[in-house]
Scaffold this active site. Structure first.
Site, PDB file in Angstrom:
ATOM      1  N   GLU A  10      38.742  31.344  49.389  1.00 18.13           N
ATOM      2  CA  GLU A  10      39.978  30.605  49.087  1.00 18.13           C
ATOM      3  C   GLU A  10      40.622  30.061  50.355  1.00 18.13           C
ATOM      4  OE1 GLU A  10      40.577  29.746  45.402  1.00 18.13           O
ATOM      5  OE2 GLU A  10      42.438  29.787  46.543  1.00 18.13           O
ATOM      6  N   TYR A  67      48.331  33.181  48.061  1.00 15.85           N
ATOM      7  CA  TYR A  67      47.264  34.184  48.193  1.00 15.85           C
ATOM      8  C   TYR A  67      46.397  33.878  49.402  1.00 15.85           C
ATOM      9  CZ  TYR A  67      42.691  36.330  47.380  1.00 15.85           C
ATOM     10  OH  TYR A  67      41.508  37.014  47.549  1.00 15.85           O
TER      11      TYR A  67
HETATM   12  P1  NAP Z   1      40.754  43.494  42.098  1.00 13.48           P
HETATM   13  O1  NAP Z   1      39.775  43.878  41.046  1.00 13.48           O
HETATM   14  O2  NAP Z   1      41.955  42.715  41.726  1.00 13.48           O
HETATM   15  O3  NAP Z   1      41.215  44.854  42.834  1.00 13.48           O
HETATM   16  C1  NAP Z   1      42.324  44.867  43.707  1.00 13.48           C
HETATM   17  C2  NAP Z   1      42.595  46.304  44.103  1.00 13.48           C
HETATM   18  O4  NAP Z   1      43.737  46.334  44.981  1.00 13.48           O
HETATM   19  C3  NAP Z   1      42.940  47.227  42.922  1.00 13.48           C
HETATM   20  O5  NAP Z   1      42.395  48.492  43.192  1.00 13.48           O
HETATM   21  C4  NAP Z   1      44.465  47.281  42.981  1.00 13.48           C
HETATM   22  O6  NAP Z   1      45.001  48.430  42.393  1.00 13.48           O
HETATM   23  C5  NAP Z   1      44.643  47.311  44.483  1.00 13.48           C
HETATM   24  N1  NAP Z   1      46.004  46.975  44.914  1.00 13.48           N
HETATM   25  C6  NAP Z   1      46.758  45.907  44.524  1.00 13.48           C
HETATM   26  N2  NAP Z   1      47.953  45.955  45.146  1.00 13.48           N
HETATM   27  C7  NAP Z   1      47.954  47.068  45.932  1.00 13.48           C
HETATM   28  C8  NAP Z   1      48.896  47.668  46.797  1.00 13.48           C
HETATM   29  N3  NAP Z   1      50.114  47.143  46.967  1.00 13.48           N
HETATM   30  N4  NAP Z   1      48.551  48.808  47.460  1.00 13.48           N
HETATM   31  C9  NAP Z   1      47.339  49.368  47.262  1.00 13.48           C
HETATM   32  N5  NAP Z   1      46.415  48.865  46.427  1.00 13.48           N
HETATM   33  C10 NAP Z   1      46.720  47.717  45.775  1.00 13.48           C
HETATM   34  O7  NAP Z   1      40.029  42.675  43.265  1.00 13.48           O
HETATM   35  P2  NAP Z   1      38.449  42.574  43.602  1.00 13.48           P
HETATM   36  O8  NAP Z   1      37.888  41.433  42.823  1.00 13.48           O
HETATM   37  O9  NAP Z   1      37.839  43.915  43.521  1.00 13.48           O
HETATM   38  O10 NAP Z   1      38.512  42.088  45.107  1.00 13.48           O
HETATM   39  C11 NAP Z   1      38.559  43.041  46.179  1.00 13.48           C
HETATM   40  C12 NAP Z   1      39.150  42.370  47.420  1.00 13.48           C
HETATM   41  O11 NAP Z   1      38.329  41.273  47.802  1.00 13.48           O
HETATM   42  C13 NAP Z   1      40.545  41.786  47.231  1.00 13.48           C
HETATM   43  O12 NAP Z   1      41.219  41.931  48.462  1.00 13.48           O
HETATM   44  C14 NAP Z   1      40.298  40.318  46.947  1.00 13.48           C
HETATM   45  O13 NAP Z   1      41.418  39.554  47.336  1.00 13.48           O
HETATM   46  C15 NAP Z   1      39.086  40.065  47.824  1.00 13.48           C
HETATM   47  N6  NAP Z   1      38.156  39.018  47.370  1.00 13.48           N
HETATM   48  C16 NAP Z   1      37.670  39.047  46.100  1.00 13.48           C
HETATM   49  C17 NAP Z   1      36.753  38.101  45.706  1.00 13.48           C
HETATM   50  C18 NAP Z   1      36.181  38.097  44.313  1.00 13.48           C
HETATM   51  O14 NAP Z   1      35.619  37.065  43.921  1.00 13.48           O
HETATM   52  N7  NAP Z   1      36.247  39.197  43.591  1.00 13.48           N
HETATM   53  C19 NAP Z   1      36.318  37.124  46.627  1.00 13.48           C
HETATM   54  C20 NAP Z   1      36.823  37.148  47.912  1.00 13.48           C
HETATM   55  C21 NAP Z   1      37.732  38.114  48.295  1.00 13.48           C
HETATM   56  P3  NAP Z   1      45.306  48.504  40.791  1.00 13.48           P
HETATM   57  O15 NAP Z   1      43.964  48.777  40.143  1.00 13.48           O
HETATM   58  O16 NAP Z   1      46.264  49.612  40.691  1.00 13.48           O
HETATM   59  O17 NAP Z   1      45.861  47.166  40.409  1.00 13.48           O
HETATM   60  N1  GDD Z   2      42.085  32.704  36.073  1.00 16.49           N
HETATM   61  C1  GDD Z   2      41.900  31.564  35.382  1.00 16.49           C
HETATM   62  N2  GDD Z   2      42.306  31.505  34.070  1.00 16.49           N
HETATM   63  N3  GDD Z   2      41.303  30.526  35.999  1.00 16.49           N
HETATM   64  C2  GDD Z   2      41.114  29.390  35.280  1.00 16.49           C
HETATM   65  C3  GDD Z   2      41.494  29.279  33.946  1.00 16.49           C
HETATM   66  C4  GDD Z   2      42.137  30.373  33.315  1.00 16.49           C
HETATM   67  O1  GDD Z   2      42.510  30.339  32.146  1.00 16.49           O
HETATM   68  N4  GDD Z   2      41.134  28.019  33.498  1.00 16.49           N
HETATM   69  C5  GDD Z   2      40.570  27.407  34.520  1.00 16.49           C
HETATM   70  N5  GDD Z   2      40.551  28.221  35.611  1.00 16.49           N
HETATM   71  C6  GDD Z   2      40.031  27.857  36.944  1.00 16.49           C
HETATM   72  C7  GDD Z   2      41.024  28.092  38.082  1.00 16.49           C
HETATM   73  O2  GDD Z   2      41.966  27.003  38.152  1.00 16.49           O
HETATM   74  C8  GDD Z   2      40.080  28.145  39.275  1.00 16.49           C
HETATM   75  O3  GDD Z   2      39.801  26.850  39.740  1.00 16.49           O
HETATM   76  C9  GDD Z   2      38.788  28.721  38.686  1.00 16.49           C
HETATM   77  O4  GDD Z   2      38.935  28.684  37.263  1.00 16.49           O
HETATM   78  C10 GDD Z   2      38.519  30.159  39.101  1.00 16.49           C
HETATM   79  O5  GDD Z   2      39.690  30.919  38.861  1.00 16.49           O
HETATM   80  P1  GDD Z   2      39.692  32.525  38.999  1.00 16.49           P
HETATM   81  O6  GDD Z   2      38.609  33.099  38.183  1.00 16.49           O
HETATM   82  O7  GDD Z   2      41.095  32.978  38.746  1.00 16.49           O
HETATM   83  O8  GDD Z   2      39.256  32.759  40.512  1.00 16.49           O
HETATM   84  P2  GDD Z   2      39.774  32.104  41.878  1.00 16.49           P
HETATM   85  O9  GDD Z   2      38.653  31.250  42.387  1.00 16.49           O
HETATM   86  O10 GDD Z   2      41.101  31.485  41.730  1.00 16.49           O
HETATM   87  O11 GDD Z   2      39.967  33.386  42.798  1.00 16.49           O
HETATM   88  C11 GDD Z   2      38.991  34.420  42.835  1.00 16.49           C
HETATM   89  O12 GDD Z   2      38.036  34.146  43.824  1.00 16.49           O
HETATM   90  C12 GDD Z   2      38.545  34.129  45.165  1.00 16.49           C
HETATM   91  C13 GDD Z   2      37.364  33.795  46.092  1.00 16.49           C
HETATM   92  O13 GDD Z   2      37.172  32.422  46.176  1.00 16.49           O
HETATM   93  C14 GDD Z   2      39.728  35.736  43.081  1.00 16.49           C
HETATM   94  O14 GDD Z   2      38.822  36.806  42.935  1.00 16.49           O
HETATM   95  C15 GDD Z   2      40.287  35.792  44.493  1.00 16.49           C
HETATM   96  O15 GDD Z   2      40.807  37.099  44.741  1.00 16.49           O
HETATM   97  C16 GDD Z   2      39.158  35.492  45.473  1.00 16.49           C
HETATM   98  O16 GDD Z   2      39.624  35.517  46.795  1.00 16.49           O
END
Ligand code: NAP
Ligand code: GDD
Length: 353
Positions: A138, A159
């Site tokens: 992002e 974010y």
């Molecule tokens: P997620 O499922 O939303 O998990 C987020 C975790 O952070 C949960 O355990 C949540 O706890 C905890 N948390 C939120 N606020 C907190 C706070 N104030 N203090 C302590 N813990 C807190 O996210 P994820 O998909 O596993 O992603 C893991 C990390 O990678 C995140 O930092 C995300 O931004 C980053 N990231 C994710 C992606 C992706 O595509 N998944 C890509 C790039 C980077 P609760 O369960 O209690 O809510």
């Molecule tokens: N969530 C959501 N809900 N997204 C939607 C929807 C909807 O109903 N309809 C369309 N979208 C589009 C969003 O506008 C975005 O362009 C795309 O789907 C992906 O949205 P998300 O799945 O919410 O993921 P993200 O790309 O915004 O963010 C995730 O990936 C990031 C890495 O690139 C999150 O996991 C972030 O924490 C992470 O950093």
């Protein structure tokens, strides 16, 4: 085990999240002692890690949970000083991009300042603790694809801006204090454990509900956005790899493929023999004030330096997620996703759910 024969100790923030739960399973499978920080909640928030939880009274237990929050610096200090981790994985975040527009201050406090708190406590501990920072694609915002480690950051949401602060702080502590801080710039990664409000999981859950005749309509926002979607269990292995090389560095992790939300819909609905246009309606509420239009990784540095290549492609991912959500509603899945997992991961270390 370390070179001295001691068990290695990891501390995971965000252990209850998608990535935290897979990473905990992975590190346990490697023989680590794993400590995780969980938030106090009035309802259960540990469903992703319940299957690895062990009663703390059990002899030989290697999995420990502690209440905490990244907004609380005192607690962060306590964990660094009492757990004395060899490796810290900072995964905790307010991770929803759309929600960050509604909660910009909170998102900054946790995602940006939370990381500063951790870095400062690790520095103060004068230990050799290594830090993995969960950076994100992002941060590239509207920099055109493909994106790699040298692509300029042009973040488009509170974010991403908070994450960029954390990313730069991690580099700053590496350069200023010679700390081992590695940033994983991960592109979107999904799984059956993906949070239910992220678009892929929202779609696969809706399909199962439509098949079960519990729902007729799926409301979505921008269908034209393009993402590089990979499979989360493969990505957490990279986090560990990044902390176990000689020098700390930053790595882009992704599949190198990009697909629109519309393509995800087409693949997922047609896997179940359905046409998405019969069910999907657009709701402006789900649009973002400013959107990241197109993300596509160039992961060649990780391929070369970490020896990492993803096994699961877009089509595989869609099938794995649809199969899983069908099973969760006690419906019979098509089963191709399950076959892909068996074939590509004969020695799987995580529980499929
Ligand atoms: P997620 O499922 O939303 O998990 C987020 C975790 O952070 C949960 O355990 C949540 O706890 C905890 N948390 C939120 N606020 C907190 C706070 N104030 N203090 C302590 N813990 C807190 O996210 P994820 O998909 O596993 O992603 C893991 C990390 O990678 C995140 O930092 C995300 O931004 C980053 N990231 C994710 C992606 C992706 O595509 N998944 C890509 C790039 C980077 P609760 O369960 O209690 O809510
Ligand atoms: N969530 C959501 N809900 N997204 C939607 C929807 C909807 O109903 N309809 C369309 N979208 C589009 C969003 O506008 C975005 O362009 C795309 O789907 C992906 O949205 P998300 O799945 O919410 O993921 P993200 O790309 O915004 O963010 C995730 O990936 C990031 C890495 O690139 C999150 O996991 C972030 O924490 C992470 O950093």
């Amino acid at each position: 085990m370390s070179k001295e024969g001691k068990r290695r100790v990891a501390l995971i923030t965000g252990i209850t999240g998608q990535d935290g739960s897979y990473l905990a399973e992975y590190l346990l499978s490697l023989g680590y002692d794993v400590h995780g920080i969980i938030r106090k909640s009035s309802s259960f928030n540990t469903s992703r890690i319940d299957h690895i939880y062990v009663d703390p009274h059990t002899e030989g237990n290697t999995f420990f949970l502690h209440f905490g929050d990244l907004s609380d610096g005192e607690l962060v200090s306590k964990f660094i000083y009492s757990v004395k981790p060899d490796e810290v994985y900072n995964l905790a975040a307010q991770s929803h991009v759309r929600v960050s527009f509604d909660m910009p201050e909170y998102t900054g406090n946790v995602n940006a300042l939370g990381t500063a708190r951790l870095l400062e406590r690790i520095r103060g501990s004068e230990s050799n603790t290594r830090l993995y920072q969960a950076s994100t694609s992002e941060m590239f915002g509207n920099s055109p694809p493909p994106q790699d480690e040298n692509t300029p950051f042009r973040p488009r949401s509170p974010y991403a801006i908070a994450k960029l602060y954390a990313h730069l702080m991690s580099i700053n502590y590496r350069e200023s204090y010679n700390m081992f801080c590695a940033n994983g710039i991960l592109f979107n990664h999904e799984s059956p454990r993906r949070g239910e409000t992220f678009v892929t999981r929202k779609i696969t859950m809706a399909i199962a509900r439509i098949v079960a005749k519990r729902d007729k309509t799926l409301f979505l926002g921008n269908l034209d956005a393009q993402r590089d979607w990979g499979f989360a269990p493969e990505y957490v292995e990279c986090m560990h790899k990044m902390l176990n090389v000689d020098k700390p560095d930053d790595f882009v992790i992704g599949t190198g493929e990009t697909h629109s939300v519309r393509e995800f819909l087409e693949h997922a609905f047609s896997y179940m023999g359905l046409d998405y246009t019969d069910f999907v309606k657009i709701d402006k509420r789900y649009f973002r004030p400013s959107e990241v239009e197109s993300l596509k990784s160039n992961p060649s540095k990780a391929n070369k330096k970490l020896g990492w290549k993803p096994k699961i492609n877009f089509d595989d991912l869609v099938k794995i997620m649809v199969d899983s959500d069908m099973r969760k509603l006690d419906l019979t899945p098509i089963g191709e996703g399950d076959e892909i997992l068996k074939r590509k991961f004969p020695e799987k270390w995580w529980r499929t759910d």
